[in-house]
Scaffold this motif. Structure first.
Motif, PDB file in Angstrom:
ATOM      1  N   UNK A  18      51.171  -4.238  24.981  1.00  0.00           N
ATOM      2  CA  UNK A  18      50.890  -5.302  24.019  1.00  0.00           C
ATOM      3  C   UNK A  18      49.611  -6.082  24.305  1.00  0.00           C
ATOM      4  N   UNK A  19      48.789  -5.638  25.219  1.00  0.00           N
ATOM      5  CA  UNK A  19      47.530  -6.340  25.522  1.00  0.00           C
ATOM      6  C   UNK A  19      46.506  -5.305  25.973  1.00  0.00           C
ATOM      7  N   UNK A  20      45.613  -4.920  25.062  1.00  0.00           N
ATOM      8  CA  UNK A  20      44.574  -3.932  25.368  1.00  0.00           C
ATOM      9  C   UNK A  20      43.296  -4.283  24.614  1.00  0.00           C
ATOM     10  N   UNK A  21      42.194  -3.706  25.065  1.00  0.00           N
ATOM     11  CA  UNK A  21      40.883  -4.002  24.475  1.00  0.00           C
ATOM     12  C   UNK A  21      40.129  -2.711  24.158  1.00  0.00           C
ATOM     13  N   UNK A  72      50.797   8.787  26.332  1.00  0.00           N
ATOM     14  CA  UNK A  72      51.723   8.208  27.304  1.00  0.00           C
ATOM     15  C   UNK A  72      53.142   8.115  26.742  1.00  0.00           C
ATOM     16  N   UNK A  73      53.320   8.508  25.497  1.00  0.00           N
ATOM     17  CA  UNK A  73      54.648   8.532  24.915  1.00  0.00           C
ATOM     18  C   UNK A  73      55.113   7.219  24.329  1.00  0.00           C
ATOM     19  N   UNK A  74      54.186   6.289  24.082  1.00  0.00           N
ATOM     20  CA  UNK A  74      54.576   4.992  23.557  1.00  0.00           C
ATOM     21  C   UNK A  74      55.096   5.096  22.123  1.00  0.00           C
ATOM     22  N   UNK A  75      56.038   4.226  21.804  1.00  0.00           N
ATOM     23  CA  UNK A  75      56.539   4.116  20.433  1.00  0.00           C
ATOM     24  C   UNK A  75      55.662   3.184  19.607  1.00  0.00           C
ATOM     25  N   UNK A  76      55.018   2.229  20.301  1.00  0.00           N
ATOM     26  CA  UNK A  76      54.108   1.301  19.622  1.00  0.00           C
ATOM     27  C   UNK A  76      53.012   0.877  20.594  1.00  0.00           C
ATOM     28  N   UNK A  77      51.942   0.328  20.019  1.00  0.00           N
ATOM     29  CA  UNK A  77      50.765   0.004  20.828  1.00  0.00           C
ATOM     30  C   UNK A  77      49.982  -1.097  20.127  1.00  0.00           C
ATOM     31  N   UNK A  78      49.626  -2.131  20.866  1.00  0.00           N
ATOM     32  CA  UNK A  78      48.888  -3.256  20.286  1.00  0.00           C
ATOM     33  C   UNK A  78      47.445  -3.253  20.772  1.00  0.00           C
ATOM     34  N   UNK A  79      46.535  -3.469  19.844  1.00  0.00           N
ATOM     35  CA  UNK A  79      45.121  -3.655  20.152  1.00  0.00           C
ATOM     36  C   UNK A  79      44.830  -5.143  20.013  1.00  0.00           C
ATOM     37  N   UNK A  80      44.322  -5.771  21.084  1.00  0.00           N
ATOM     38  CA  UNK A  80      44.173  -7.231  21.099  1.00  0.00           C
ATOM     39  C   UNK A  80      42.789  -7.621  21.598  1.00  0.00           C
ATOM     40  N   UNK A  81      41.772  -7.311  20.826  1.00  0.00           N
ATOM     41  CA  UNK A  81      40.418  -7.657  21.265  1.00  0.00           C
ATOM     42  C   UNK A  81      40.190  -9.164  21.241  1.00  0.00           C
ATOM     43  N   UNK A  82      39.160  -9.581  21.973  1.00  0.00           N
ATOM     44  CA  UNK A  82      38.896 -11.007  22.154  1.00  0.00           C
ATOM     45  C   UNK A  82      38.504 -11.698  20.851  1.00  0.00           C
ATOM     46  N   UNK A  83      38.823 -12.974  20.809  1.00  0.00           N
ATOM     47  CA  UNK A  83      38.502 -13.825  19.661  1.00  0.00           C
ATOM     48  C   UNK A  83      37.146 -14.503  19.902  1.00  0.00           C
ATOM     49  N   UNK A  84      36.616 -15.273  18.921  1.00  0.00           N
ATOM     50  CA  UNK A  84      35.213 -15.700  18.986  1.00  0.00           C
ATOM     51  C   UNK A  84      34.865 -16.779  20.001  1.00  0.00           C
ATOM     52  N   UNK A 122      52.010  -5.855  30.551  1.00  0.00           N
ATOM     53  CA  UNK A 122      50.878  -5.264  29.830  1.00  0.00           C
ATOM     54  C   UNK A 122      49.805  -4.772  30.788  1.00  0.00           C
ATOM     55  N   UNK A 123      49.004  -3.838  30.321  1.00  0.00           N
ATOM     56  CA  UNK A 123      47.940  -3.290  31.175  1.00  0.00           C
ATOM     57  C   UNK A 123      46.669  -4.117  31.133  1.00  0.00           C
ATOM     58  N   UNK A 124      46.433  -4.858  30.033  1.00  0.00           N
ATOM     59  CA  UNK A 124      45.134  -5.512  29.814  1.00  0.00           C
ATOM     60  C   UNK A 124      44.017  -4.477  29.944  1.00  0.00           C
ATOM     61  N   UNK A 125      44.298  -3.266  29.459  1.00  0.00           N
ATOM     62  CA  UNK A 125      43.360  -2.164  29.629  1.00  0.00           C
ATOM     63  C   UNK A 125      42.072  -2.415  28.846  1.00  0.00           C
ATOM     64  N   UNK A 126      40.956  -2.194  29.508  1.00  0.00           N
ATOM     65  CA  UNK A 126      39.636  -2.228  28.865  1.00  0.00           C
ATOM     66  C   UNK A 126      39.047  -0.825  28.783  1.00  0.00           C
ATOM     67  N   UNK A 127      39.880   0.156  29.088  1.00  0.00           N
ATOM     68  CA  UNK A 127      39.475   1.562  29.063  1.00  0.00           C
ATOM     69  C   UNK A 127      40.737   2.405  29.033  1.00  0.00           C
TER      70      UNK A 127
END
Length: 572
Positions: free
Chosen positions: A342-345, A365-377, A527-532
């Motif tokens: 739920x937290x990725x970039x 990775x077999x996820x059922x859902x995935x959130x993209x949460x890029x930074x706000x302004x 969450x991974x907070x993945x940036x890649x």
């Protein structure tokens, strides 16, 4: 001012350091370190507790409890004050240097006034140590080498770095003829957030081939010890690796012995003694006859002690023995239970991978859902606009269900401003599936302002998750000085999840905070907070923290089915 528990934790840790520097009993120092951690993670404020109540905290005995009461009533502890008078605070910095040690550190201060690593380096280059007894040119070089290793490793290394080394060595040794079992143990198996050294165990009839293979590995910088039962090396990055080869029949006992913390192992040995048994790394034996009872599996060891198998991440003597005796060990969350991140970039802001690549990797990775949460302004360097975000949302909708039917959530990571405000007005935030809100600046505000700031963010109806709540960066930046008990209460009240950020430099919340927050009824998001795409596997480390915090699937919102998750993210 810091939370009372934190003040007491700092005091007990200081006393442990002072005991070591003055050449005191090592067991006593370890006992105070353990008590410091226990008090720091205790959910209730210790300010109103008496000696009897304090002794209910794991690791807090009568002497320590009495010191805590003395501190709470007078603001100081006579035993600490006495040691402070003889040991300057700066000397503590020196004892972490390999090849030096507490007594030599104190001698350097007394004779040369040295009380920092930089001052020590300058003294060595000025050849000022050579006239001291016990010091010479070789000693100087050893100390400089130790300083290099210390600076390279920070004393302890991050969990992922240790895991990489351990898994590589386990792979190499497992491939050798005669290897029946091979695994890492110790604090790495317990998933501590930082690792001092790595313990590797091998089950084999002959030890020599494995010892030789270890010292021959290309990452070995020096061999510290080379024996029949144990060999120790240090890698080029300063990590010590200890290899022990056990008889195959002793595998379970050895794995149990070398995995548990010292305090946990003391507890299990005490249980063995009460049952007229003796427990060691070689097995469980009858104390009188010496006859072996069992040793091949951990499960058999714990069963013979009257306990269920205790997961490695719980073996810290934080109540797991008592819980096991009562049949109340939690059914810990596992990585397989996580249905989505739920937290990725992406590269729309500070990520390195495209939206398409991140989605494809998540589906793999077999996820059922995935959130993209890029930074706000409000993070100006990201140059985010509403137009960019809406364009990304349109693409997210196009990719929904494309990969293995995985559902996509379009979100954003908001910035919690100095007064608790977040980017964008409510009408725009209402269009997101999920909003994560995090502190990214103004870390040095007062305790009250930081607390109000986080509480206000939790109260925002559009904020579903507080990201990396303390903002700590392990070895680089301490956590915020906020009243996190008030924050935890606010999150429980508002139905705002707290993130367990899996990035190895963060692991935020940490296990102590998770344990505390759980008592308030808070829900969590790992969450991974993945940036890649390469960061997505970081989730394993966040799961390790969640396990150390005694969390189950029910505690973690991204183990839930999508329908239930959506109701949590947008209640009503």
């Amino acid at each position: 001012m810091p939370r009372t528990n934190a003040e007491v934790q700092a005091l007990l840790q200081e006393y442990a350091d002072l005991v070591r520097i003055s050449g005191g009993d090592a067991f006593k120092a370890r006992a105070y370190e353990k008590a410091a951690r226990a008090v720091g993670g205790h959910p209730a404020d210790v300010a109103g507790l008496d000696v009897k109540e304090l002794r209910e905290i794991p690791g807090v005995g009568r002497s320590i409890a009495e010191k805590i009461v003395e501190f709470l009533s007078s603001g100081q502890v006579s035993a600490v004050e006495e040691r402070r008078e003889h040991i300057p605070a700066g000397v503590r910095e020196l004892i972490a240097i390999p090849q030096l040690g507490p007594r030599k550190a104190m001698l350097l201060h007394q004779e040369l006034g040295i009380s920092s690593v930089d001052a020590l380096v300058a003294a060595i280059h000025g050849e000022r140590l050579r006239d001291l007894k016990g010091f010479g040119e070789k000693t100087e070089q050893n100390i400089l080498h130790g300083i290099e290793l210390l600076r390279a490793s920070g004393g302890r290394i991050l969990l992922d770095a240790a895991m990489e080394v351990a898994e590589r060595i386990v792979g190499e040794l497992s491939a050798l003829p005669g290897c029946e079992r091979c695994a890492y143990a110790g604090s790495l198996r317990r998933m501590r957030d930082t690792i001092g050294d790595v313990d590797i165990l091998v089950a084999a009839e002959a030890s020599a081939p494995f010892m030789a293979a270890l010292v021959a590995l290309p990452e070995v910088a020096e061999t510290l010890a080379h024996g029949e039962k144990k060999t120790s090396i240090r890698t080029a990055k300063g990590l010590q690796v200890d290899l022990r080869v056990l008889p195959p029949g002793s595998w379970g006992a050895g794995l149990q012995y070398f995995t548990g913390s010292k305090a946990h192992n003391i507890r299990t040995r005490e249980i063995a003694v009460r049952r007229k048994l003796k427990l060691s790394e070689y097995g469980l034996f009858h104390a009188k006859s010496g006859r072996k009872i069992t040793s091949e599996t951990e499960e058999a060891i714990y069963e013979r002690l009257g306990l269920p198998w205790i997961p490695p991440t719980l073996r810290e003597d934080r109540g797991e023995i008592a819980a096991a005796e009562r049949g109340e060990l939690p059914d810990l969350i596992t990585e397989d239970a996580v249905r989505g991140d739920l937290h990725t970039h992406t590269d729309l802001t500070d990520g390195l991978s495209s939206l398409e690549a991140m989605v494809e990797a998540a589906a793999a990775r077999g996820y059922a859902y995935f959130a993209v949460t890029d930074h706000a302004p409000d993070l100006a360097m990201q140059r985010m606009t509403q137009e960019k975000m809406l364009a990304q949302r349109a693409r997210v909708r196009e990719l929904d269900r494309v990969h293995r039917g995985m559902r996509l959530l379009h979100g954003t990571e908001l910035n919690i401003g100095p007064d608790g405000e977040v980017d964008w007005p409510g009408e725009f935030l209402a269009g997101f599936d999920i909003c994560v809100a995090s502190v990214h600046s103004h870390f040095n505000q007062s305790r009250d302002r930081l607390t109000r700031r986080l509480v206000r963010a939790a109260e925002n109806p559009y904020v579903s998750v507080i990201g990396h709540p303390t903002t700590r960066r392990i070895g680089k930046r301490p956590g915020l000085d906020a009243d996190f008990d008030a924050v935890f209460e606010a999150c429980a009240r508002t139905g705002t999840a707290l993130e367990i950020n899996s990035h190895p430099e963060r692991l935020d919340l940490c296990d102590d905070d998770i344990l505390r927050a759980k008592t308030y009824g808070v829900k969590f998001a790992v969450n991974s907070d993945a940036h890649s795409t390469t960061h997505l596997p970081y989730l394993r480390y966040g799961i390790g923290m969640a396990q150390r915090g005694w969390l189950t699937d029910e505690d973690v919102i991204n183990t839930w089915p999508l329908g239930r998750l959506r109701r949590f993210l947008r209640p009503g």
